[in-house]
Design a protein around this motif. Structure first.
Motif, PDB file in Angstrom:
ATOM      1  N   ARG A 183       0.818  -1.205   0.000  1.00 51.53           N
ATOM      2  CA  ARG A 183       0.000   0.000   0.000  1.00 51.53           C
ATOM      3  C   ARG A 183       0.860   1.268   0.000  1.00 51.53           C
ATOM      4  O   ARG A 183       0.610   2.203  -0.753  1.00 51.53           O
TER       5      ARG A 183
ATOM      6  N   GLU B 226       0.936   4.865  -1.902  1.00 51.33           N
ATOM      7  CA  GLU B 226       0.647   6.085  -1.144  1.00 51.33           C
ATOM      8  C   GLU B 226       1.753   7.121  -1.289  1.00 51.33           C
ATOM      9  O   GLU B 226       1.475   8.313  -1.438  1.00 51.33           O
TER      10      GLU B 226
ATOM     11  N   LYS C  59      -6.692  10.441   0.022  1.00 51.92           N
ATOM     12  CA  LYS C  59      -6.582   9.045   0.475  1.00 51.92           C
ATOM     13  C   LYS C  59      -7.510   8.137  -0.317  1.00 51.92           C
ATOM     14  O   LYS C  59      -7.142   7.030  -0.705  1.00 51.92           O
TER      15      LYS C  59
ATOM     16  N   THR D 251      -6.302   7.631  -3.790  1.00 47.59           N
ATOM     17  CA  THR D 251      -5.130   6.762  -3.757  1.00 47.59           C
ATOM     18  C   THR D 251      -5.560   5.299  -3.711  1.00 47.59           C
ATOM     19  O   THR D 251      -5.047   4.467  -4.467  1.00 47.59           O
ATOM     20  N   THR D 252      -6.537   4.999  -2.840  1.00 47.75           N
ATOM     21  CA  THR D 252      -7.015   3.617  -2.734  1.00 47.75           C
ATOM     22  C   THR D 252      -7.618   3.147  -4.054  1.00 47.75           C
ATOM     23  O   THR D 252      -7.350   2.039  -4.520  1.00 47.75           O
ATOM     24  N   ASP D 253      -8.425   4.010  -4.672  1.00 46.50           N
ATOM     25  CA  ASP D 253      -9.043   3.651  -5.951  1.00 46.50           C
ATOM     26  C   ASP D 253      -7.995   3.391  -7.022  1.00 46.50           C
ATOM     27  O   ASP D 253      -8.043   2.399  -7.739  1.00 46.50           O
TER      28      ASP D 253
ATOM     29  N   MET E  18      -4.868   2.679  -6.659  1.00 40.04           N
ATOM     30  CA  MET E  18      -4.071   1.496  -6.344  1.00 40.04           C
ATOM     31  C   MET E  18      -4.797   0.251  -6.834  1.00 40.04           C
ATOM     32  O   MET E  18      -4.214  -0.599  -7.514  1.00 40.04           O
ATOM     33  N   GLU E  19      -6.082   0.168  -6.509  1.00 39.06           N
ATOM     34  CA  GLU E  19      -6.848  -1.012  -6.911  1.00 39.06           C
ATOM     35  C   GLU E  19      -6.917  -1.127  -8.434  1.00 39.06           C
ATOM     36  O   GLU E  19      -6.661  -2.195  -8.995  1.00 39.06           O
TER      37      GLU E  19
ATOM     38  N   TRP F 130      -3.964  -7.825  -8.593  1.00 41.00           N
ATOM     39  CA  TRP F 130      -4.939  -7.550  -7.536  1.00 41.00           C
ATOM     40  C   TRP F 130      -5.334  -8.824  -6.782  1.00 41.00           C
ATOM     41  O   TRP F 130      -5.317  -8.866  -5.552  1.00 41.00           O
TER      42      TRP F 130
ATOM     43  N   SER G 243      -4.447  -8.594  -2.956  1.00 37.95           N
ATOM     44  CA  SER G 243      -5.481  -7.763  -2.327  1.00 37.95           C
ATOM     45  C   SER G 243      -5.643  -8.055  -0.842  1.00 37.95           C
ATOM     46  O   SER G 243      -6.016  -7.181  -0.067  1.00 37.95           O
TER      47      SER G 243
ATOM     48  N   SER H  81      -0.912  -4.738   3.298  1.00 38.62           N
ATOM     49  CA  SER H  81      -0.091  -4.108   4.342  1.00 38.62           C
ATOM     50  C   SER H  81       1.182  -4.901   4.598  1.00 38.62           C
ATOM     51  O   SER H  81       1.964  -4.555   5.473  1.00 38.62           O
TER      52      SER H  81
END
Lengths: 285, 257
Positions: free
Chosen positions: B105, B109, B119, B122-124, B126-127, B136, B140, B144
């Protein structure tokens, strides 16, 4: 010599060396334990924490409270860390990422020189420069603060040089990758370089602090040597190491055994500190 | 082949390392949405050329670039060029996979937050980009965990995803498969091929078969008079069958190099 035999010889030598390293630590702890045994097994060791004062020589009322001295050891180390860790790390960052080559070389040389100065010289310098300076503003001068400053200077090169090694060991391709993502210089350093080197940096700090907690000569000259709980950084203090150094020469019987026990406590404290670090180093993100 | 329109115009580019001229008088047009492969023997300036496209040459002490590289009407090489936003537009994937040794992650980031994404975005992103590189499903449930624990091929795909997350116009690949095993190499190659049309790709490769499989255009580098230069450019198929430059011809047909 056959290949097999040379292999066996090398293996023996290496094993012996490794064994010696381990045995030395155990030997020292064992020696301290044996010498401290009378105090430990008679249960009198509780006096360390129940007695209020440290007056081992008193005929009428000998007391062996070392809490104030343990506290002094911890506080001096903590103060030295607060002063030296940020300066050491920032200095190393400057050295690795900003300093021109010519300046960097000199910075390394001066730090190595600083690391090589004998601790008695640090103490002497502290006594003739730092102590009078503090005395001008807040007498007596010999104090927790003076000891912290002198120790900070002593551990600064350790922290700065190990941090520098950790930062230069980062693969250039990793830093190029960070740059290629459009990260600014500060972001490259703070978000990529420091986290990558953090184990090495932590090791440097631990080495420095380990030295700080055990340092005797420089501290004994500037700390004031009064066994009391300090109320400010300007109060004189007396760490465990100073006590052992000052009293071991004339201590006898019970007093001597208490000093060995105090030494044992000091070793255990350092071990505990390292243990915490190893645990932390082992855990992943 | 995708529609032809020039995205980058390189004119008269020369690269010097102190007194050594690594690259001299290079002209090249890079077509938008295409895959351009740079091939040729080692030491003829391919990587230097690639690194000047996102000004990574700035990191090399003593390196000087002259000439013009026009992207979106602006000269990349001019001192006034905003290097950070250039690198956002021109991403790069290296020979050795170089994910940050932090969590998967964090690998997204760090660059995305730095470029001002929230944030949530960023998550979107990344996915999306992890899905785009087919990673993925594999990661997934362990976002972390450290990226250093992934396999070499996974790490390289993560690096591609990390570059894609910034939505670049161009991605530069510097021998992206040469440190990978044949299987992972095939996966990464297919992935690069799949970028055609959406991202402009410039790839340095020593694998001529790979260049032939994935590239629309080819630029053959060769050493001339002690310095690297481009001796021939053209559509991949045409160049493999009928290169005119004798060095390029013998290299591409496998007689030399």
């Amino acid at each position: 010599m056959s290949r097999l035999r040379s292999d066996r010889v090398l293996s023996f030598v290496l094993n012996a060396a490794a064994l010696l390293c381990g045995a030395l630590v155990l030997g020292i702890v064992l020696f301290l334990s044996i010498e401290a045994a009378p105090t430990i097994f008679s249960g009198k060791i509780s006096a360390f924490f129940t007695d209020e004062k440290w007056q081992p020589g008193s005929e009428r009322d000998p007391q062996f409270g070392i809490f104030s001295m343990l506290l002094a050891s911890v506080l001096i180390t903590l103060l030295a860390a607060i002063l030296a860790v940020p300066v050491g790390i920032c200095g190393a960052i400057f050295r690795v990422f900003y300093a021109p080559e010519s300046l960097a070389k000199w910075q390394d040389r001066f730090l190595e020189l600083l690391a090589g100065i004998p601790s008695v010289i640090f103490g002497f310098w502290g006594l003739s420069v730092i102590v009078p300076f503090i005395n001008r503003y807040h007498p007596p001068g010999q104090s927790l603060l003076a000891a912290g400053i002198v120790l900070a200077l002593m551990i600064l090169p350790t922290i700065a040089l190990t941090t520098k090694s950790a930062l230069t060991a980062i693969s250039p391709s990793l830093m190029a990758g960070a740059a290629a993502l459009g990260l600014s210089r500060p972001a490259q350093i703070l978000q990529v370089a420091i986290p990558t080197a953090r184990k090495g940096i932590a090791a440097g700090c631990a080495l420095g602090l380990g030295r700080a907690i055990g340092e005797t000569m420089a501290v004994v000259m500037v700390c004031g040597n009064i066994a009391q709980i300090p109320h400010s950084v300007f109060d004189p203090v007396r760490p465990v190491t100073s006590t052992i150094a000052l009293e071991m020469g004339y201590a006898t019987a019970e007093h001597k055994s208490y000093l060995y026990a105090a030494g044992l406590v000091l070793v255990l404290m350092t071990a505990l500190f390292l243990l915490v670090r190893i645990r932390k180093g082992a855990s992943q993100w | 082949m995708a529609e032809e329109s020039a995205l980058i115009e390189v004119k008269n580019l020369s690269i010097n390392y102190d007194d050594f001229a690594a690259l001299r008088d290079v002209h090249l047009t890079i077509q938008k949405g295409n895959i351009t492969a740079l091939v040729g023997p080692s030491g003829c300036g391919k990587s230097s050329f690639l690194q000047s496209l996102n000004r990574l040459t700035d990191l090399i002490p003593g390196c000087q670039t002259t000439g013009e590289m026009i992207l979106g009407g602006k000269n990349i090489l001019s001192p006034g060029c905003d290097v950070l936003s250039l690198r956002r537009k021109v991403g790069m994937v290296f020979q050795k996979p170089n994910p940050f040794p932090q969590s998967i992650r964090r690998n997204f980031e760090i660059p995305l937050r730095e470029h001002g994404f929230s944030k949530l975005e960023t998550t979107d992103r990344m996915e999306d980009s992890l899905k785009r590189v087919g990673l993925w499903n594999e990661v997934s449930n362990r976002l972390s965990r450290s990226a250093a624990n992934l396999s070499g091929g996974q790490q390289q795909r993560l690096c591609i995803a990390r570059a894609l997350a910034l939505d670049p116009e161009v991605i530069l690949f510097d021998e992206p498969c040469s440190a990978l095993d044949p299987h992972a190499s095939g996966v990464v190659e297919d992935l690069i091929s799949s970028l055609r049309g959406s991202v402009t790709v410039v790839i340095v490769t020593h694998n001529l078969a790979q260049a032939r499989r994935i590239a629309d255009h080819l630029a053959v580098f060769w050493v001339r008079g002690g310095s690297g230069t481009i001796v021939e450019t053209g559509a991949t198929d045409a160049l493999f069958t009928s290169a005119t430059d004798p060095d390029a011809k013998s290299y591409l047909t496998g007689i030399r190099g």
